[in-house]
Motif scaffolding. Structure first.
Motif, PDB file in Angstrom:
ATOM      1  N   SER A 245      -5.600   7.771  -9.164  1.00 57.27           N
ATOM      2  CA  SER A 245      -4.532   6.875  -9.589  1.00 57.27           C
ATOM      3  C   SER A 245      -3.617   6.525  -8.428  1.00 57.27           C
ATOM      4  O   SER A 245      -3.352   5.349  -8.143  1.00 57.27           O
ATOM      5  N   ALA A 246      -3.116   7.554  -7.749  1.00 49.76           N
ATOM      6  CA  ALA A 246      -2.189   7.322  -6.648  1.00 49.76           C
ATOM      7  C   ALA A 246      -2.857   6.563  -5.508  1.00 49.76           C
ATOM      8  O   ALA A 246      -2.273   5.625  -4.945  1.00 49.76           O
ATOM      9  N   THR A 247      -4.088   6.960  -5.173  1.00 50.22           N
ATOM     10  CA  THR A 247      -4.802   6.296  -4.075  1.00 50.22           C
ATOM     11  C   THR A 247      -5.003   4.824  -4.364  1.00 50.22           C
ATOM     12  O   THR A 247      -4.803   3.965  -3.501  1.00 50.22           O
ATOM     13  N   ASP A 248      -5.388   4.511  -5.588  1.00 48.46           N
ATOM     14  CA  ASP A 248      -5.610   3.117  -5.972  1.00 48.46           C
ATOM     15  C   ASP A 248      -4.292   2.345  -5.980  1.00 48.46           C
ATOM     16  O   ASP A 248      -4.227   1.193  -5.541  1.00 48.46           O
ATOM     17  N   GLY A 249      -3.222   2.981  -6.456  1.00 48.32           N
ATOM     18  CA  GLY A 249      -1.918   2.316  -6.458  1.00 48.32           C
ATOM     19  C   GLY A 249      -1.439   1.992  -5.068  1.00 48.32           C
ATOM     20  O   GLY A 249      -0.919   0.889  -4.812  1.00 48.32           O
ATOM     21  N   ILE A 250      -1.588   2.923  -4.135  1.00 51.13           N
ATOM     22  CA  ILE A 250      -1.186   2.690  -2.741  1.00 51.13           C
ATOM     23  C   ILE A 250      -2.003   1.569  -2.129  1.00 51.13           C
ATOM     24  O   ILE A 250      -1.481   0.663  -1.463  1.00 51.13           O
ATOM     25  N   ARG A 251      -3.333   1.608  -2.347  1.00 54.64           N
ATOM     26  CA  ARG A 251      -4.211   0.568  -1.777  1.00 54.64           C
ATOM     27  C   ARG A 251      -3.834  -0.814  -2.291  1.00 54.64           C
ATOM     28  O   ARG A 251      -3.763  -1.778  -1.518  1.00 54.64           O
ATOM     29  N   ARG A 252      -3.568  -0.925  -3.570  1.00 56.26           N
ATOM     30  CA  ARG A 252      -3.262  -2.229  -4.160  1.00 56.26           C
ATOM     31  C   ARG A 252      -1.934  -2.777  -3.638  1.00 56.26           C
ATOM     32  O   ARG A 252      -1.804  -3.983  -3.397  1.00 56.26           O
ATOM     33  N   LEU A 253      -0.945  -1.908  -3.432  1.00 50.82           N
ATOM     34  CA  LEU A 253       0.320  -2.371  -2.880  1.00 50.82           C
ATOM     35  C   LEU A 253       0.156  -2.801  -1.423  1.00 50.82           C
ATOM     36  O   LEU A 253       0.755  -3.798  -0.992  1.00 50.82           O
ATOM     37  N   MET A 254      -0.634  -2.073  -0.655  1.00 48.13           N
ATOM     38  CA  MET A 254      -0.890  -2.450   0.733  1.00 48.13           C
ATOM     39  C   MET A 254      -1.539  -3.827   0.807  1.00 48.13           C
ATOM     40  O   MET A 254      -1.162  -4.678   1.630  1.00 48.13           O
ATOM     41  N   GLU A 255      -2.517  -4.050  -0.049  1.00 47.17           N
ATOM     42  CA  GLU A 255      -3.204  -5.343  -0.060  1.00 47.17           C
ATOM     43  C   GLU A 255      -2.251  -6.461  -0.474  1.00 47.17           C
ATOM     44  O   GLU A 255      -2.271  -7.553   0.101  1.00 47.17           O
ATOM     45  N   LEU A 256      -1.413  -6.190  -1.453  1.00 43.42           N
ATOM     46  CA  LEU A 256      -0.434  -7.192  -1.892  1.00 43.42           C
ATOM     47  C   LEU A 256       0.470  -7.609  -0.735  1.00 43.42           C
ATOM     48  O   LEU A 256       0.704  -8.806  -0.508  1.00 43.42           O
ATOM     49  N   LEU A 257       0.983  -6.635   0.006  1.00 37.91           N
ATOM     50  CA  LEU A 257       1.869  -6.939   1.127  1.00 37.91           C
ATOM     51  C   LEU A 257       1.142  -7.736   2.206  1.00 37.91           C
ATOM     52  O   LEU A 257       1.713  -8.673   2.791  1.00 37.91           O
ATOM     53  N   ALA A 258      -0.110  -7.397   2.459  1.00 45.41           N
ATOM     54  CA  ALA A 258      -0.875  -8.106   3.498  1.00 45.41           C
ATOM     55  C   ALA A 258      -1.102  -9.564   3.116  1.00 45.41           C
ATOM     56  O   ALA A 258      -0.941 -10.471   3.951  1.00 45.41           O
ATOM     57  N   VAL A 259      -1.472  -9.796   1.857  1.00 48.39           N
ATOM     58  CA  VAL A 259      -1.710 -11.174   1.408  1.00 48.39           C
ATOM     59  C   VAL A 259      -0.408 -11.966   1.408  1.00 48.39           C
ATOM     60  O   VAL A 259      -0.370 -13.134   1.801  1.00 48.39           O
ATOM     61  N   ALA A 260       0.686 -11.346   0.975  1.00 49.59           N
ATOM     62  CA  ALA A 260       1.981 -12.026   0.955  1.00 49.59           C
ATOM     63  C   ALA A 260       2.385 -12.458   2.359  1.00 49.59           C
ATOM     64  O   ALA A 260       2.871 -13.578   2.564  1.00 49.59           O
ATOM     65  N   ALA A 261       2.188 -11.583   3.329  1.00 45.79           N
ATOM     66  CA  ALA A 261       2.524 -11.927   4.716  1.00 45.79           C
ATOM     67  C   ALA A 261       1.648 -13.073   5.215  1.00 45.79           C
ATOM     68  O   ALA A 261       2.121 -13.984   5.909  1.00 45.79           O
ATOM     69  N   LYS A 262       0.373 -13.030   4.842  1.00 41.89           N
ATOM     70  CA  LYS A 262      -0.575 -14.069   5.282  1.00 41.89           C
ATOM     71  C   LYS A 262      -0.197 -15.441   4.728  1.00 41.89           C
ATOM     72  O   LYS A 262      -0.422 -16.474   5.368  1.00 41.89           O
ATOM     73  N   THR A 263       0.375 -15.475   3.536  1.00 44.28           N
ATOM     74  CA  THR A 263       0.701 -16.745   2.884  1.00 44.28           C
ATOM     75  C   THR A 263       2.134 -17.203   3.143  1.00 44.28           C
ATOM     76  O   THR A 263       2.606 -18.154   2.534  1.00 44.28           O
ATOM     77  N   GLY A 264       2.839 -16.500   4.031  1.00 49.30           N
ATOM     78  CA  GLY A 264       4.150 -16.971   4.441  1.00 49.30           C
ATOM     79  C   GLY A 264       5.319 -16.537   3.590  1.00 49.30           C
ATOM     80  O   GLY A 264       6.404 -17.115   3.692  1.00 49.30           O
ATOM     81  N   VAL A 265       5.130 -15.524   2.740  1.00 48.91           N
ATOM     82  CA  VAL A 265       6.276 -14.993   1.995  1.00 48.91           C
ATOM     83  C   VAL A 265       7.266 -14.425   3.012  1.00 48.91           C
ATOM     84  O   VAL A 265       6.882 -13.638   3.882  1.00 48.91           O
TER      85      VAL A 265
END
Length: 446
Positions: A245-265
């Motif tokens: 649970s924790a590992t998946d939660g951390i991974r998903r938040l990391m990916e969210l931040l990476a995509v947000a940065a890529k799209t100019g948030v």
């Protein structure tokens, strides 16, 4: 005589508030549609068994029961949000809709809670959701939608605080108190309202955990620093531990931040906040709340998250979902306090008022008005031949930008007088050029 009062927690909306309110709704609609969300609607009233037990005991207490006609025996309640009705709608219609299905809905909801600043018992929500997929791409898109929404609302100073129930659940699993998740997270959701010590007391009392266990939950919630610092701390906490649970939660938040940065948030727009818990029981993954940096005390104005099991209450099909909800009335209260430029005080949606000098020229005035409307300019014709001073007073009080004056002499020469009611300047222009002149004036500073 009956006192013309409103019920506590309910409010009227005069034109000066309703006009920007409609603009908020239209802005949200445009943003949601730009991401491919499609509109649906559901009834204001649902069967009680549809509503109760979905958000938790505390939300059940807020549901307004509805007494039907004498011949009706079904127990009903007013919807307390738009997510539970959507889950019911999806379970009923998903075979025709297909998955993933992206929807938005706008409408009033009702909660019997204590009124406060920006908090009403009847209020509008503007929801958007994707159902039928567990893909983190949909979680990430929710945050991208919120970012675009507040940019379109011309409110740039916002902070989207994100967390994951997966991380919170992972900690509870490691402490051996996963079965206490519901009362624990309800208590954690009150951290900003009642403070650390009272939250611990409530966790011990309501969830039956030890003070030490409650303190460890609070310690995780109080993790601070940059997004990278928080993720590093959490990763270290679960290092070497088989905690999916924790590992998946951390991974998903990391990916969210990476995509947000890529799209100019914008940097700093998204903040990982492990104290965000969301009080409703149905959340299972991503959770978020959105705060106005210039008025954080009013609370979250746009919240939501992932709910993977809600629709399973109505169907055997697996219909995981994720979405967000804009609290229109709380946002509007904040915009009023912050003196947002959309709240101009105008009580008319029209920009132009055509003054009436001669009742015999009414057809001409309406023809001029139609020309302006055909050019996309909202226009009103004053209904009476009152003194010009009274007509101008009417125009200025209601917030018209432009006044158009034409009497017999102007009609004879094919001209009209155009008055900029803000700049107090008047000019005579050919009638054929009126629309272009008005558009140029309206495009200038208000």
């Amino acid at each position: 005589m009956i006192e013309p009062r409103t019920v506590s927690g309910f409010r009227d909306y005069a034109p000066n508030v309703m006009i920007p309110r409609e603009r908020i709704l239209q802005t949200a609609r445009n943003v949601y549609r730009s991401f491919g969300f499609t509109p649906i609607d559901t009834p204001a009233a649902e069967s009680l068994d549809v509503l109760l037990g979905k958000g938790g005991d505390e939300s059940d207490k807020l549901v307004y029961r509805v007494r039907g006609a004498k011949q009706e025996r079904e127990e009903m309640g007013l919807r307390f949000d738009l997510t539970v009705p959507f889950a019911r709608f999806a379970a009923k219609n998903i075979n025709d809709l297909g998955t993933p299905f992206k929807r938005y809905a706008m409408g009033p909801v009702w909660r019997g809670e204590r009124p406060g600043q920006g908090r009403y018992r009847e209020f509008w929500q503007c929801d958007f959701d994707t159902i039928g997929t567990t893909a983190n791409a949909s979680d990430t898109e929710v945050v991208l939608v919120v970012n675009e929404l507040f940019a379109a609302l011309e409110i740039p100073r916002v902070e989207i605080r994100v967390n994951s129930r997966l991380i919170l659940n992972g900690l509870l699993e490691s402490l051996g108190i996963a079965d206490k998740a519901v009362p624990l997270l309800r208590s954690l959701d009150k951290l900003q309202k009642i403070g650390r010590e009272k939250v611990i007391e409530e966790m011990v009392r309501e969830a039956g955990v030890s003070a030490s266990q409650a303190s460890q939950v609070l310690a995780l919630a109080e993790t601070s620093g940059t997004n990278e610092d928080v993720l590093r701390t959490v990763s270290e906490l679960f290092a070497g531990v088989d905690n999916k649970s924790a590992t998946d939660g951390i991974r998903r938040l990391m990916e969210l931040l990476a995509v947000a940065a890529k799209t100019g948030v914008p940097e700093g727009r998204i903040k990982i906040d492990l104290s965000i818990a969301r009080g409703l029981d149905y959340y299972t993954g991503l959770i978020f709340e959105t705060f106005l940096l210039d008025l954080p005390a009013i609370g979250s104005v746009c919240s939501g998250g992932r709910y993977d099991n809600l629709a399973s209450l109505y169907t055997k099909q697996v219909l995981p979902g994720v979405g967000g909800s804009l609290g229109v009335d709380r946002l509007l209260a904040a915009m009023e306090e912050l003196k947002h430029p959309w709240l101009t005080g105008a009580t008319t949606p029209a920009a132009v008022l055509i003054l009436q000098l001669d009742a015999d020229l009414l057809g001409e005035y309406q023809q001029i008005a139609k020309t302006l409307r055909d050019a996309g300019i909202a226009t009103e014709v004053y209904p009476d031949t009152k003194k010009l001073g009274q007509q101008f007073q009417y125009a200025e009080k209601r917030g018209y930008r432009i006044g158009v004056i034409a009497g017999g002499s102007e009609m004879a020469t094919g001209t009209v007088k155009v008055k900029d009611l803000t700049a107090k300047q008047e000019t005579t222009v050919p009638r054929a050029e009126l629309a272009a002149v008005v558009q140029k004036l309206l495009a200038g500073p208000s």
